[in-house]
Write an enzyme that holds these catalytic residues in place. Structure first.
Site, PDB file in Angstrom:
ATOM      1  N   VAL A  80      64.747  40.673  -5.679  1.00 49.05           N
ATOM      2  CA  VAL A  80      64.217  41.896  -5.911  1.00 49.05           C
ATOM      3  C   VAL A  80      63.006  41.956  -5.276  1.00 49.05           C
ATOM      4  O   VAL A  80      62.097  43.267  -6.092  1.00 49.05           O
ATOM      5  CB  VAL A  80      64.134  41.329  -7.460  1.00 49.05           C
ATOM      6  CG1 VAL A  80      65.046  41.661  -8.771  1.00 49.05           C
ATOM      7  CG2 VAL A  80      62.672  40.063  -7.785  1.00 49.05           C
ATOM      8  N   LYS A 103      59.762  33.051  -7.603  1.00 53.51           N
ATOM      9  CA  LYS A 103      58.749  33.666  -6.666  1.00 53.51           C
ATOM     10  C   LYS A 103      58.274  32.692  -5.840  1.00 53.51           C
ATOM     11  O   LYS A 103      57.986  31.967  -6.450  1.00 53.51           O
ATOM     12  CB  LYS A 103      57.186  34.431  -6.970  1.00 53.51           C
ATOM     13  CG  LYS A 103      56.404  34.321  -5.911  1.00 53.51           C
ATOM     14  CD  LYS A 103      55.086  35.521  -6.144  1.00 53.51           C
ATOM     15  CE  LYS A 103      54.264  35.907  -5.153  1.00 53.51           C
ATOM     16  NZ  LYS A 103      53.146  36.434  -5.420  1.00 53.51           N
ATOM     17  N   ASP A 199      45.043  43.789  -6.735  1.00 51.34           N
ATOM     18  CA  ASP A 199      46.000  44.569  -5.660  1.00 51.34           C
ATOM     19  C   ASP A 199      46.440  45.438  -6.637  1.00 51.34           C
ATOM     20  O   ASP A 199      47.734  45.326  -7.158  1.00 51.34           O
ATOM     21  CB  ASP A 199      46.738  43.591  -4.580  1.00 51.34           C
ATOM     22  CG  ASP A 199      47.904  44.411  -4.349  1.00 51.34           C
ATOM     23  OD1 ASP A 199      47.786  45.653  -3.744  1.00 51.34           O
ATOM     24  OD2 ASP A 199      49.340  44.111  -3.529  1.00 51.34           O
TER      25      ASP A 199
END
Length: 411
Positions: A80, A103, A199
């Site tokens: 993804v 992740k 971020d």
């Protein structure tokens, strides 16, 4: 490893996004302190590193502090997101049927992973949950850290793109919901954890399309900012980068996240990026077109060491002319308070939460367009409200919501 509190999911990088992903070039920043003989960092190592659909990863959790060991199997379903940090893939737990995001990042054996250390500190409804983690190895003896995260199917980036393709404005109730929850997540990480995300962008804001609950993800660039200690200025994706970063400041504050949040709010209202710079310098040009040329004093506030001053003198463009005519003035006012050149003049995340733009969310009769209730917005824990002035507290937690707030429930 044992379940940690809430944390990001995905350093999901949308490969179709036009903005540069600056943080992916900073592995030294992401990896923090040297590993010692630290029990906390122990995790089960599994062989194999495939993320291809159908590949099964088997690991164990528990086994510490008297907890029983438990075997968990994950079947990879699809990638993804990917970037130089590694890959994020959707997987299913074969024992429970639960969908998760994993992740996977290359781990330098000499260091602790700062993202993991940060995520273990986090526990909030608007931050994605870290379930556990494990290490995996390859035939080349490369070590990968796998963060098993709560899976949230959508991103604010894709929601914005959906309405843009339909040539429609995002319903204002969604703009309010998303921007409120962004500010709440920032108030939490800034005030309760002492971390700056660095971020904030639509790709790192995950959304449940049914409940419209938002969760902040990807803490790969997050850092505790200590006054007097320098930080890298080449951080944060370009469209959302605060001007002090463009000016090369190294002693910035968490106000850089507030600027980014203001850019996201502007994008939600416009349907396109507010400052779409083609390069770092052009980014500043785009900002100057709207805010006007910064004064010497404003430049000093952004970076005291910046001596050059070679900008054409451009007057500020009125905010109400940036947006469509029928834009609520409260929306325009909030954007203007978040997007100030001087970092110390920007609203804090807590101040933003009590802004009149969000008054509709505090109305007990407000519903989603489909008639459903809003997601939980006022279930503040005591640590979120610590030190909040009484007059702000009354506005922050409306009377009808005080039963779900731990501070009021205990009084």
């Amino acid at each position: 490893m044992a379940t940690a509190g809430v944390a990001p999911a995905s350093g999901i990088v949308d490969v179709n996004a036009s903005s540069a992903i600056a943080v992916d070039k900073l592995p030294d920043e992401i990896l923090g302190m040297r590993i010692k003989d630290d029990k906390e960092m122990e995790a089960h190592v599994v062989d194999g590193n495939s993320t291809e659909a159908g590949h099964v990863i088997v690991t164990t959790i528990g086994g510490k502090n008297g907890q029983p060991k438990q075997t968990i199997s994950y079947m990879a379903e699809r990638a993804v997101g990917q970037g130089s940090f590694g890959v994020v893939f959707q997987a299913k737990c074969l024992e429970t049927g639960e969908t998760v995001a994993i992740k996977k990042v290359l781990q330098d054996k000499r260091y602790k992973n700062r993202e993991l250390q940060t995520m273990r500190l986090l526990d909030h409804p608007n931050v994605v949950t870290l379930k556990h983690c494990f290490f995996s190895t390859t035939e080349k003896d490369e070590l990968y850290l796998n963060l098993v995260l709560e899976f949230v199917p959508e991103t604010v980036h894709r929601v914005i793109r959906h309405y843009s393709k339909m040539n429609q404005r995002m319903p204002l109730i969604y703009v309010k919901l998303y921007s409120y929850q962004i500010c709440r997540s920032l108030a939490y990480i800034h005030n309760c954890v002492g971390v700056s995300h660095r971020d904030i962008k639509p790709q790192n804001l995950l959304v449940n399309p049914h409940t419209h609950q938002l969760k902040l993800c990807d803490f790969g660039s997050a850092k505790v900012l200590v006054k007097g200690e320098p930080n890298i200025s080449y951080i944060c994706s370009r469209y959302y980068r605060a001007p002090e970063l463009i000016f090369g400041a190294t002693e910035y504050t968490s106000a850089i996240d507030i600027w980014s949040a203001g850019c996201v709010l502007g994008e939600l209202l416009l349907g396109q990026p507010l400052f779409p710079g083609a390069s770092g310098v052009d980014q500043l040009v785009e900002i100057i077109k709207v805010l006007g040329t910064p004064t010497r004093e404003e430049i000093k506030c952004m970076n005291p060491n910046y001596t050059e001053f070679k900008f054409p003198q451009i007057k500020a463009h009125p905010w109400h002319k940036i947006f469509r005519k029928r834009m609520p003035p409260e929306a325009v006012d909030l954007v203007s308070r978040l997007l100030q050149y001087s970092p110390n003049l920007r609203s804090t995340a807590l101040e933003a939460l009590v802004h009149p733009f969000f008054d509709e969310l505090r109305d007990p009769n407000t519903r989603l367009p489909n008639g459903r209730h809003l997601p939980p917005l006022f279930n503040f824990k005591a640590n979120e409200l610590k030190g909040v002035p009484a007059e702000m507290l009354v506005k922050l937690v409306p009377s009808h919501a005080r039963k779900q707030c731990s501070l009021f429930a205990s009084s």
